[in-house]
Enzyme design. Structure first.
Site, PDB file in Angstrom:
ATOM      1  N   GLY A  28       0.824  -1.198   0.000  1.00  0.00           N
ATOM      2  CA  GLY A  28       0.000   0.000   0.000  1.00  0.00           C
ATOM      3  C   GLY A  28       0.858   1.247   0.000  1.00  0.00           C
ATOM      4  O   GLY A  28       2.093   1.184  -0.013  1.00  0.00           O
ATOM      5  N   CYS A  29       0.215   2.423   0.036  1.00  0.00           N
ATOM      6  CA  CYS A  29       0.967   3.674  -0.023  1.00  0.00           C
ATOM      7  C   CYS A  29       1.760   3.934   1.246  1.00  0.00           C
ATOM      8  O   CYS A  29       2.704   4.726   1.251  1.00  0.00           O
ATOM      9  CB  CYS A  29       0.020   4.844  -0.310  1.00  0.00           C
ATOM     10  SG  CYS A  29      -1.249   5.082   0.930  1.00  0.00           S
ATOM     11  N   THR A  30       1.386   3.274   2.341  1.00  0.00           N
ATOM     12  CA  THR A  30       2.121   3.475   3.596  1.00  0.00           C
ATOM     13  C   THR A  30       2.908   2.239   4.021  1.00  0.00           C
ATOM     14  O   THR A  30       3.450   2.195   5.116  1.00  0.00           O
ATOM     15  CB  THR A  30       1.160   3.862   4.741  1.00  0.00           C
ATOM     16  OG1 THR A  30       0.186   2.818   4.905  1.00  0.00           O
ATOM     17  CG2 THR A  30       0.451   5.164   4.429  1.00  0.00           C
ATOM     18  N   GLY A  31       2.963   1.227   3.130  1.00  0.00           N
ATOM     19  CA  GLY A  31       3.739   0.052   3.474  1.00  0.00           C
ATOM     20  C   GLY A  31       3.067  -1.234   3.037  1.00  0.00           C
ATOM     21  O   GLY A  31       2.043  -1.214   2.334  1.00  0.00           O
TER      22      GLY A  31
END
Length: 384
Positions: free
Chosen positions: A358-361
């Site tokens: 995902g965009c945060t990990g």
């Protein structure tokens, strides 16, 4: 830096006042400096030593080859060989003739890693990077767990009574976060900081490094080494380190020598700061503070937590994926190094899952109907 020097000067005057009142004068702290081996030549060593001499907070003891300017300092002569200088430095430390030392490219034993200190560019805040050279453990996640303790010990030695701690968003960050949370729940005092990004959390992003969001940033030594070089030399083209305090002291369980590391590309300002860093650590008794922190951590079941971080033995068991399903529910918080293991753990329970980023990990994807039970299973298996 000038504020730190003013504070140190104030301490000196207070000590003089106490000495006049009590008739007792403490011996001046002596910090060694090995002068051979820099890629920038001996002149940077001379400039750094002269800076310290002018400030007159402590004494510098030069260790190394005979040079004319060394006559202005206490000087222990060796051949132009780093091995001889290291041996002399260790002898002086163990005999109590110096209280710490700054040197280049020293090989610490396994279990010891250095704790760097930088000035962050956004707000000029000091930040501890734990760690920057050496290795606290041959197992990466275990090393980062110990790095957190090492960073806290240094921060407390420097006067931070309750330093904030964050974990850099590198491989292993989530696993280390769970380990540190367990250590705290078991009674070890740990003050977690928080990312300045909108989603917060104790896992830090690049922005947090620039602003100095936390007092102590935990990472692996290889990443920390790169960060030190960037912070120190980003405005000089990389050939000359101009900012910061060097790569710091070696810290570890039962390690007591105050040996601070600089790079062969460290310029005079960094070397002078590193000498001051070693002085402050000697003044604050880093070995005693480190022992106290490790004693507290051991009482909080540090060894059991370390054991849980050991790399799991691979098995020959083949796990077959269940029938494929549409996966739209995201489960975050799993370490990227354990993501595929987590997928197979769910497959064993006949829950179809896929890994993703995902965009945060990293995220684990499951069907919405399985999200709750999958989350509970992952917690039970210690992936969350």
């Amino acid at each position: 830096m000038s504020n730190q020097i003013n504070q140190a000067v104030s301490k000196v005057f207070n000590q003089l006042a106490d000495a006049l009142e009590t008739g007792h004068i403490e011996p001046r702290i002596k910090i060694g400096l090995t002068i051979d081996g820099s890629e920038l030549g001996l002149d940077v060593m001379r400039q750094a030593a002269e800076t310290i001499k002018q400030n007159n907070l402590f004494d510098v003891v030069l260790i190394g080859s005979d040079v004319e300017w060394a006559r202005d300092f206490e000087h222990v002569s060796t051949t132009d060989c780093q091995k001889d200088a290291y041996e002399m430095m260790e002898e002086l430390l163990h005999d109590g003739k110096i209280d710490g030392c700054v040197t280049l490219h020293y090989n610490f034993p396994i279990g010891v890693a250095t704790v760097g200190r930088v000035i962050t560019p956004a707000f000029g805040r000091e930040m501890i990077i734990a760690t920057t050279t050496g290795t606290a453990s041959t197992q990466r996640n275990e090393a980062m767990l110990l790095n957190a303790i090492n960073g806290v010990a240094v921060a407390k030695t420097l006067g931070h009574k309750d330093p904030t701690v964050g974990i850099l968003n590198v491989d292993g960050a989530k696993t280390v976060e769970r380990a540190l949370v367990s250590l705290k729940e078991n009674g070890y005092e740990l003050n977690f900081g928080e990312s300045a990004r909108a989603d917060g959390g104790i896992v830090l992003r690049g922005n947090d490094l620039l602003t100095g969001t936390c007092d102590v940033v935990v990472c692996d030594s290889l990443t920390g080494n790169v960060l030190m070089k960037l912070f120190s030399a980003y405005n000089s083209g990389g050939q000359y380190e101009v900012a910061g305090f060097g790569y710091g002291p070696g810290v570890g369980l039962n390690y007591r020598d105050n040996i601070c590391i600089i790079s062969r590309a460290s310029g005079a300002p960094v070397i002078a700061n590193a000498l001051t860093y070693a002085y402050e650590l000697a003044k604050g008794k880093i070995a005693d503070v480190s022992k106290e922190e490790y004693d507290k951590a051991l009482s909080a079941q540090l060894n059991a937590i370390r054991e849980s971080l050991q790399v799991k033995t691979e098995t020959s068991e083949k796990v077959i994926a269940p029938e494929k399903e549409i996966v739209t529910a995201e489960i975050g918080g799993i370490d990227v190094m354990e993501l595929e293991e987590a997928v197979q753990a769910l497959w064993k329970r006949n829950i179809y899952a896929e890994s993703g980023m995902g965009c945060t990990g990293p995220v684990l994807l499951v069907n919405e109907k399985n999200e709750a039970v999958a989350g509970e299973l992952l917690k039970t298996e210690k992936y969350l």
